[in-house]
Motif scaffolding. Sequence first.
Motif, PDB file in Angstrom:
ATOM      1  N   VAL A  28      52.531  25.370  41.124  1.00 46.28           N
ATOM      2  CA  VAL A  28      52.297  26.276  39.633  1.00 46.28           C
ATOM      3  C   VAL A  28      52.887  28.021  40.234  1.00 46.28           C
ATOM      4  O   VAL A  28      52.443  28.592  40.741  1.00 46.28           O
ATOM      5  CB  VAL A  28      51.298  26.669  38.363  1.00 46.28           C
ATOM      6  N   GLN A  29      53.230  28.355  39.064  1.00 49.76           N
ATOM      7  CA  GLN A  29      53.640  30.027  39.337  1.00 49.76           C
ATOM      8  C   GLN A  29      52.521  31.253  39.663  1.00 49.76           C
ATOM      9  O   GLN A  29      52.737  31.728  39.827  1.00 49.76           O
ATOM     10  CB  GLN A  29      55.147  30.248  38.375  1.00 49.76           C
ATOM     11  N   TYR A  30      51.770  30.223  38.319  1.00 49.92           N
ATOM     12  CA  TYR A  30      50.722  31.357  38.558  1.00 49.92           C
ATOM     13  C   TYR A  30      49.869  31.537  39.621  1.00 49.92           C
ATOM     14  O   TYR A  30      49.830  30.960  40.476  1.00 49.92           O
ATOM     15  CB  TYR A  30      49.501  31.146  36.964  1.00 49.92           C
ATOM     16  N   ASN A  31      50.328  33.103  40.069  1.00 54.58           N
ATOM     17  CA  ASN A  31      48.997  33.292  41.409  1.00 54.58           C
ATOM     18  C   ASN A  31      47.809  33.158  41.333  1.00 54.58           C
ATOM     19  O   ASN A  31      47.583  34.201  40.966  1.00 54.58           O
ATOM     20  CB  ASN A  31      49.772  34.988  41.854  1.00 54.58           C
ATOM     21  N   ALA A  32      46.682  32.156  41.832  1.00 53.09           N
ATOM     22  CA  ALA A  32      45.757  32.341  41.364  1.00 53.09           C
ATOM     23  C   ALA A  32      44.817  33.670  42.185  1.00 53.09           C
ATOM     24  O   ALA A  32      43.843  33.963  41.426  1.00 53.09           O
ATOM     25  CB  ALA A  32      45.222  30.786  42.337  1.00 53.09           C
ATOM     26  N   ASP A  33      45.584  34.263  43.081  1.00 51.73           N
ATOM     27  CA  ASP A  33      44.468  35.259  43.822  1.00 51.73           C
ATOM     28  C   ASP A  33      44.561  36.571  42.927  1.00 51.73           C
ATOM     29  O   ASP A  33      44.040  37.566  43.264  1.00 51.73           O
ATOM     30  CB  ASP A  33      46.324  35.668  44.961  1.00 51.73           C
ATOM     31  N   LYS A  34      45.179  36.260  42.126  1.00 49.09           N
ATOM     32  CA  LYS A  34      45.088  37.450  40.595  1.00 49.09           C
ATOM     33  C   LYS A  34      43.932  37.220  40.093  1.00 49.09           C
ATOM     34  O   LYS A  34      42.983  37.883  38.906  1.00 49.09           O
ATOM     35  CB  LYS A  34      46.700  37.016  39.258  1.00 49.09           C
ATOM     36  N   VAL A  35      42.582  36.083  40.349  1.00 46.53           N
ATOM     37  CA  VAL A  35      41.616  35.762  39.440  1.00 46.53           C
ATOM     38  C   VAL A  35      40.430  36.231  40.420  1.00 46.53           C
ATOM     39  O   VAL A  35      40.249  35.830  41.530  1.00 46.53           O
ATOM     40  CB  VAL A  35      41.629  34.222  39.298  1.00 46.53           C
ATOM     41  N   GLN A  36      39.910  37.137  40.463  1.00 52.96           N
ATOM     42  CA  GLN A  36      38.562  37.789  40.666  1.00 52.96           C
ATOM     43  C   GLN A  36      37.425  36.599  40.943  1.00 52.96           C
ATOM     44  O   GLN A  36      37.395  36.704  39.648  1.00 52.96           O
ATOM     45  CB  GLN A  36      38.944  39.068  40.550  1.00 52.96           C
ATOM     46  N   PHE A  37      36.587  36.868  41.120  1.00 53.41           N
ATOM     47  CA  PHE A  37      35.253  35.605  41.200  1.00 53.41           C
ATOM     48  C   PHE A  37      34.663  36.130  42.018  1.00 53.41           C
ATOM     49  O   PHE A  37      34.409  36.765  43.074  1.00 53.41           O
ATOM     50  CB  PHE A  37      35.644  34.313  41.901  1.00 53.41           C
ATOM     51  N   LYS A  38      32.974  36.039  41.661  1.00 52.03           N
ATOM     52  CA  LYS A  38      32.164  36.254  42.108  1.00 52.03           C
ATOM     53  C   LYS A  38      29.848  35.672  41.842  1.00 52.03           C
ATOM     54  O   LYS A  38      30.185  35.515  40.630  1.00 52.03           O
ATOM     55  CB  LYS A  38      32.140  38.117  42.206  1.00 52.03           C
ATOM     56  N   THR A  39      29.748  35.676  42.802  1.00 51.74           N
ATOM     57  CA  THR A  39      28.221  35.079  42.061  1.00 51.74           C
ATOM     58  C   THR A  39      27.398  36.202  41.736  1.00 51.74           C
ATOM     59  O   THR A  39      27.737  37.709  41.793  1.00 51.74           O
ATOM     60  CB  THR A  39      27.726  34.390  43.405  1.00 51.74           C
ATOM     61  N   THR A  40      26.644  36.288  40.940  1.00 54.15           N
ATOM     62  CA  THR A  40      26.038  37.086  40.257  1.00 54.15           C
ATOM     63  C   THR A  40      24.184  36.317  40.070  1.00 54.15           C
ATOM     64  O   THR A  40      24.189  35.107  40.083  1.00 54.15           O
ATOM     65  CB  THR A  40      26.114  37.719  38.787  1.00 54.15           C
ATOM     66  N   ALA A  41      23.556  37.466  39.834  1.00 54.40           N
ATOM     67  CA  ALA A  41      21.953  36.841  39.270  1.00 54.40           C
ATOM     68  C   ALA A  41      22.113  35.885  37.670  1.00 54.40           C
ATOM     69  O   ALA A  41      21.391  35.698  37.641  1.00 54.40           O
ATOM     70  CB  ALA A  41      21.441  37.602  38.647  1.00 54.40           C
ATOM     71  N   ARG A  42      23.407  36.313  37.168  1.00 52.37           N
ATOM     72  CA  ARG A  42      22.952  35.536  35.876  1.00 52.37           C
ATOM     73  C   ARG A  42      24.342  34.070  36.586  1.00 52.37           C
ATOM     74  O   ARG A  42      24.414  33.452  35.457  1.00 52.37           O
ATOM     75  CB  ARG A  42      23.810  36.236  34.427  1.00 52.37           C
ATOM     76  N   GLY A  43      24.267  33.851  37.035  1.00 52.75           N
ATOM     77  CA  GLY A  43      25.867  32.678  37.207  1.00 52.75           C
ATOM     78  C   GLY A  43      26.912  32.804  38.389  1.00 52.75           C
ATOM     79  O   GLY A  43      27.021  33.305  39.610  1.00 52.75           O
ATOM     80  N   CYS A  44      27.679  32.613  37.517  1.00 56.22           N
ATOM     81  CA  CYS A  44      29.145  33.148  38.027  1.00 56.22           C
ATOM     82  C   CYS A  44      30.441  34.071  37.381  1.00 56.22           C
ATOM     83  O   CYS A  44      29.840  33.517  35.720  1.00 56.22           O
ATOM     84  CB  CYS A  44      30.285  32.282  38.805  1.00 56.22           C
ATOM     85  N   LEU A  45      31.225  34.868  37.971  1.00 54.99           N
ATOM     86  CA  LEU A  45      32.365  35.603  37.027  1.00 54.99           C
ATOM     87  C   LEU A  45      33.518  35.289  36.996  1.00 54.99           C
ATOM     88  O   LEU A  45      33.587  35.356  38.922  1.00 54.99           O
ATOM     89  CB  LEU A  45      31.495  37.021  36.608  1.00 54.99           C
ATOM     90  N   LEU A  46      34.657  34.801  36.520  1.00 53.10           N
ATOM     91  CA  LEU A  46      35.637  35.053  37.291  1.00 53.10           C
ATOM     92  C   LEU A  46      36.152  36.012  35.808  1.00 53.10           C
ATOM     93  O   LEU A  46      36.285  36.300  34.446  1.00 53.10           O
ATOM     94  CB  LEU A  46      36.347  33.670  36.384  1.00 53.10           C
ATOM     95  N   GLU A  47      37.033  37.150  36.539  1.00 53.65           N
ATOM     96  CA  GLU A  47      38.119  38.224  35.770  1.00 53.65           C
ATOM     97  C   GLU A  47      39.626  37.255  36.291  1.00 53.65           C
ATOM     98  O   GLU A  47      39.917  37.294  37.477  1.00 53.65           O
ATOM     99  CB  GLU A  47      38.161  39.536  36.485  1.00 53.65           C
ATOM    100  N   LEU A  48      40.362  37.609  35.222  1.00 51.86           N
ATOM    101  CA  LEU A  48      42.134  37.495  34.906  1.00 51.86           C
ATOM    102  C   LEU A  48      42.584  38.376  34.264  1.00 51.86           C
ATOM    103  O   LEU A  48      42.227  39.061  33.618  1.00 51.86           O
ATOM    104  CB  LEU A  48      42.486  36.442  34.729  1.00 51.86           C
ATOM    105  N   PRO A  49      43.578  39.244  35.031  1.00 49.94           N
ATOM    106  CA  PRO A  49      44.746  40.394  34.147  1.00 49.94           C
ATOM    107  C   PRO A  49      45.213  39.864  32.654  1.00 49.94           C
ATOM    108  O   PRO A  49      45.632  38.255  33.185  1.00 49.94           O
ATOM    109  CB  PRO A  49      45.729  40.655  34.988  1.00 49.94           C
ATOM    110  N   LEU A  50      45.313  39.939  31.917  1.00 46.48           N
ATOM    111  CA  LEU A  50      46.014  39.300  30.798  1.00 46.48           C
ATOM    112  C   LEU A  50      46.931  41.375  30.210  1.00 46.48           C
ATOM    113  O   LEU A  50      46.273  42.025  30.115  1.00 46.48           O
ATOM    114  CB  LEU A  50      45.014  39.683  29.319  1.00 46.48           C
ATOM    115  N   GLU A  51      48.174  40.883  29.888  1.00 47.72           N
ATOM    116  CA  GLU A  51      49.239  41.863  30.549  1.00 47.72           C
ATOM    117  C   GLU A  51      48.818  42.068  28.565  1.00 47.72           C
ATOM    118  O   GLU A  51      48.832  41.897  27.089  1.00 47.72           O
ATOM    119  CB  GLU A  51      51.038  41.054  30.409  1.00 47.72           C
TER     120      GLU A  51
END
Length: 570
Positions: A28-51
């Motif tokens: 795929v052309q989508y660059n998965a490195d743009k997706v930021q991931f971390k675990t938290t006390a609440r579970g897990c969180l992903l962040e990705l940019p929207l143009e």
Amino acid sequence: MKKFTFGIPEAIVPSNFCRGLRYDETEVQYNADKVQFKTTARGCLLELPLEDGEEVFGFGLQLKGFNHKGHKLTLRANSDPVANTGDSHAPVPFFVTNRGYGMYFDTARYVEVCCGYGKNKSRPKVENNTIIATAEDLYRKCGLREQTVMSVEIPVAKGVDVYIFEGDSITDIVCQYNMFSGGGCDVPEWGLGVMYRCYARYTGDEVIAMAKYFREKDIPCDIIGLEPGWQSSSYSCSYVWDRERYPNHEEVVQYLRGHDFHINLWEHAFVNSTSPIYETLHDYSGDYEVWQGLIPDFATEEAQQIFADYHRQYLVENGIDGFKLDECDNSDFVHDWSFPNCTEFPSGMDGEQYHSLFGTLYMQTIMRALGDRQTLSEVRNAGALAASYPFVLYSDLYDHKDFIRGIVNAGFSGLLWTAEVRHAKSREDFLRRLQTNVFSVQCLINAWYCEKAPWLEFDCEAEVRELLQTRKTLVPMLKKAFEAYKKNGKPPIRALVMDYTQDAQTYGIDDEYLFCDSLLVAPMTAEERTRRVYLPEGDWCDYWTKEPVRNGWIEVETTKIPVFEKCEGK
């Protein structure tokens, strides 16, 4: 498509229960490195940019919202959504955008998604003190015209598999998602005809009288649905014919089948102590009850087999070829009948996961009971990877505009939805609702609380006959569309933006839809005397008159439902 794994995913996820899963990896052309991931006390969180200008659609059967850019959604199973908050009969953690990609998050948790929020940054000093006097304009003013962030928070889980799909149009992307889940469902031609659900308190004789009415009046009807009164116990369920209302149920079934009716039975999965399968299901059920009935754990082979074997032997093999699977969602806003999230199941699921998967597992169980018999049935909850199940979603809610929005939205997420008809405020309201219903994937009149056919009080039997006859003419077109749905994943009903993804005019249109491959439908409610209709690029003609119509925005005034036909090459 391509899978990316972030953190450590949970073991109980929708893909593990998808029997037709087809994962064919491509780059795929989508660059998965743009997706930021971390675990938290609440579970897990992903962040990705929207143009800026990137619009977001999907997330399941959303009755209250359409383009989700700038909105916060909590994707949880709920029968009573009261606002555009993500609650749904069929929440699906899958979205698509107008920038050539879609993402599926393989989780059974109640995902919280913020679709385009600003992150903390150093901003220049720019005054913004314009006074606005309406809430709608105020929140529009606050919309960000810049790159923003989509946050996807998954509770409890410490990781998730994310699948990315790409295509030239949203339809291309959705087709890939549907094929990933096993392809669209296979449905019989009779299932695309007309279904009439009878008054819940009818006796067997009254059901036969209703069937005779349809045939004598030459009103199309292919399926008769029986509501809770067919059972000896219904809240919770026995799955046994009631001896008082149906003392000779075999004769009722024989009469209906002998006069070319198919039969659909209402039920839910909470098992009453009088049911023949209660004892054997006991050890394969959750530790809470609903309506003093067991909650079978359909994630276990044992519960599925017990439930399916009984249905096959005592119902399917005696002439039943459809089921209405009720109450398998949840209810947090209006009622409090369902099981809590802390419920524990033998399969290892908790209540939250089971709420998310309940409808899918229930459909699997009934398909097992039906064997090789085809159906087009109904269900109150579905979710991720559900395209291959021949079940149509419905609701106890009844706002006509919401129902139209449901038709438009369902196709983004591998779901089917019916804008069923029940009662009406007026003659015009009934006919407008029926017009919409005729141009739905399933034509369903649900008269479960109506002692007589609901159109009789409005003296519009002739108009109903004509509309249902119109439905019969649409069945071959629908059947062909469902064959394509099975073969290549293309939904039979689609939002305009799905096919016309580069046309910005379609990004806010939640009350028009493409019906099969050649029609554009723009329903009207009883409150509307005229409406604006947008016809995308191409040649169009009026479906009813065959007169050519220019594309773009037009004003329509008609007592019929506005329908337009593609006429390229004519």
